[in-house]
Enzyme design. Structure first.
Site, PDB file in Angstrom:
ATOM      1  N   HIS A  86       0.826  -1.210   0.000  1.00 36.28           N
ATOM      2  CA  HIS A  86       0.000   0.000   0.000  1.00 36.28           C
ATOM      3  C   HIS A  86       0.866   1.267   0.000  1.00 36.28           C
ATOM      4  O   HIS A  86       0.788   2.047  -0.935  1.00 36.28           O
ATOM      5  CB  HIS A  86      -1.006   0.031   1.153  1.00 36.28           C
ATOM      6  CG  HIS A  86      -1.918  -1.142   1.201  1.00 36.28           C
ATOM      7  ND1 HIS A  86      -2.753  -1.470   0.157  1.00 36.28           N
ATOM      8  CD2 HIS A  86      -2.114  -2.090   2.154  1.00 36.28           C
ATOM      9  CE1 HIS A  86      -3.428  -2.562   0.460  1.00 36.28           C
ATOM     10  NE2 HIS A  86      -3.051  -2.960   1.663  1.00 36.28           N
ATOM     11  N   ASP A 121      -5.098  -8.229  -3.226  1.00 38.88           N
ATOM     12  CA  ASP A 121      -5.344  -7.996  -1.806  1.00 38.88           C
ATOM     13  C   ASP A 121      -6.641  -8.657  -1.331  1.00 38.88           C
ATOM     14  O   ASP A 121      -6.701  -9.867  -1.135  1.00 38.88           O
ATOM     15  CB  ASP A 121      -5.339  -6.491  -1.543  1.00 38.88           C
ATOM     16  CG  ASP A 121      -5.306  -6.139  -0.063  1.00 38.88           C
ATOM     17  OD1 ASP A 121      -5.272  -7.064   0.769  1.00 38.88           O
ATOM     18  OD2 ASP A 121      -5.302  -4.934   0.269  1.00 38.88           O
TER      19      ASP A 121
END
Length: 446
Positions: free
Chosen positions: A268, A319
């Site tokens: 991220h 993810d």
């Protein structure tokens, strides 16, 4: 010596698309030779019509999150409200039903052209934290699920020891925790790599591993030259709590304890200071962007362009599996940057496809994958050029067709180690992937 030959109607060779490529595969599942200018298929060659690219690398996955798709999108909320729903599914996992779910999820990945997954794995023990008879039963289930789905896996076994800075795990998190980093290291050391599986490490986040124990996880990975991944600055609340506890940003805290480096990937990397970006770049720490999850959870848009310019290699992951489509992740990184900057063309299609292939595999410990060249692993996928999304002027074909037009639904073939896993859109090992997903998700949703 080539044992099998594929003829690629069009092949992406890293910086351009070449028509008519003959690719030989050796007995050990590597590319033995690659010959351009093959206008017609050689005798006995297997013909792959469409655009063939290296197998895609999904550098960040939580397989059980697939069970949340289309349910957590109801209503409003934040990452933190989403997390409560996630905990409910995690509590229902067993080694048996997690194998079934992961097998189906990894088969969905193969249908999307993914040949290698980085599984960020933290559901280690039974509910309440009691270890299974085999303390690695859950990790072994994931490794076997990848084999059953025909793809490679890097199991990023995750240290998850706290619920926040100075806070013990909450009841949901007890099954994630080994108690200490030393106990985590002892357990994970019993996991063994195999032909399709590598063993790596992960720090769940700076809030979940006490600062004094970060170095233990980093040292374990360093000793084994293994990949090390970490959720980093996904939420502003994490940054604020870290500053309050340590007077440091999460990136600075990781740097202080030896976590950053060229085998480390921050996942991220959304809310960073200028100093954070400079630290990550100087250490050649990678960045895994997960745009479909970051937008689904309203996390924000990370500074991917600035990170790459500073020296941080980019990879991509699905993810939470709001969708499983690495082509969408690649174009979303560019399109997000366009929305933020109101200018176009931050990455070329070649650069985006490199993030989805070669740089993603490198982040997972496989620098010998992600390229169509002699000596590389014979992992590749073919995108159809005759669908409503991809039909167009073939003579001007480039990587743009894959990145900006195609989707996972356009994948026609996926080959891993020289063997078909997906042929003509059908999974060779699982067959009815949609049925397998429906059954497995129902089992864990209760």
């Amino acid at each position: 010596m080539a044992q099998k030959t594929y003829w690629l109607e069009h092949a992406w060779l890293g910086d351009h698309v070449e028509p008519g490529v003959a690719l030989g595969v050796s007995a050990d599942g590597r590319i033995a030779e690659l010959r351009t200018g093959a206008d017609t298929p050689p005798p006995g060659a297997e013909v792959l019509r469409g655009l063939t690219v290296p197998g895609l690398a999904n550098a960040h996955s939580h397989a059980f999150h697939r069970a949340l798709r289309s349910t957590v999108q109801v209503g409003s909320g934040t990452f933190w409200t989403w997390r409560e729903v996630m905990y409910g599914v995690a509590q229902n996992l067993t080694p048996e039903n997690y194998f079934a779910l992961a097998r189906a999820v990894y088969a969905e990945m193969a249908l999307a052209g993914i040949t290698d997954v980085g599984e960020f794995h933290y559901v280690h023990h039974a509910p309440g934290g009691t270890p299974y008879a085999d303390p690695n039963a859950m990790g072994e289930a994931l490794i076997e699920a990848a084999a059953a789905a025909g793809i490679r896996i890097t199991l990023l076994d995750t240290a998850y020891l706290a619920s926040g800075f100075g806070e013990a795990p909450n009841p949901h998190q007890l099954r994630f925790s080994d108690g200490t980093a030393d106990a985590w290291a002892e357990r994970v050391s019993a996991l063994k790599p195999r032909e399709h599986a590598l063993i790596g490490a992960a720090v769940h986040s700076v809030r979940a591993v006490p600062a004094g124990q970060l170095a233990t996880v980093a040292a374990w990975a360093q000793e084994r030259q293994a990949p090390l991944h970490v959720h980093l600055s996904e939420q502003t609340a994490e940054n604020d709590a870290c500053l309050a506890a340590h007077g440091r940003t999460p990136t600075q805290l990781l740097a202080d304890h030896g976590v950053l480096g060229p085998r480390t990937t921050g996942v991220h990397n959304t809310h960073l200071t200028d100093e954070d970006i400079a630290l990550l770049g100087a250490a050649a720490t990678g960045t895994c962007m997960c745009p479909t999850t970051e937008r689904d959870l309203a996390d924000g848009i990370g500074p991917a362009g600035r990170l790459q310019r500073a020296g941080s290699p980019l990879s991509l992951g699905s993810d939470s599996h709001a969708v499983i489509d690495l082509l969408e992740e690649a174009r979303a990184m560019e399109l997000n940057e366009r929305l933020r900057s109101r200018t176009r063309g931050h990455w070329t299609a070649n650069a985006l496809l490199t993030a989805a292939t070669a740089d993603g595999h490198a982040a997972l410990g496989r620098p010998d994958a992600g390229r169509l060249e002699a000596g590389a692993l014979a992992d590749f996928t073919t995108i159809a050029l005759d669908t409503v999304r991809t039909a167009g002027p073939v003579p001007r074909l480039g990587a743009e067709t894959a990145v900006f037009a195609a989707s996972a639904a356009d994948v026609r073939h996926t080959v891993v180690g020289g063997r078909h896993v997906v042929r003509d859109g059908v999974h060779a090992l699982v067959g009815d992937v949609a049925g397998a997903l429906s059954e497995a998700i129902a089992a864990v949703r209760g």
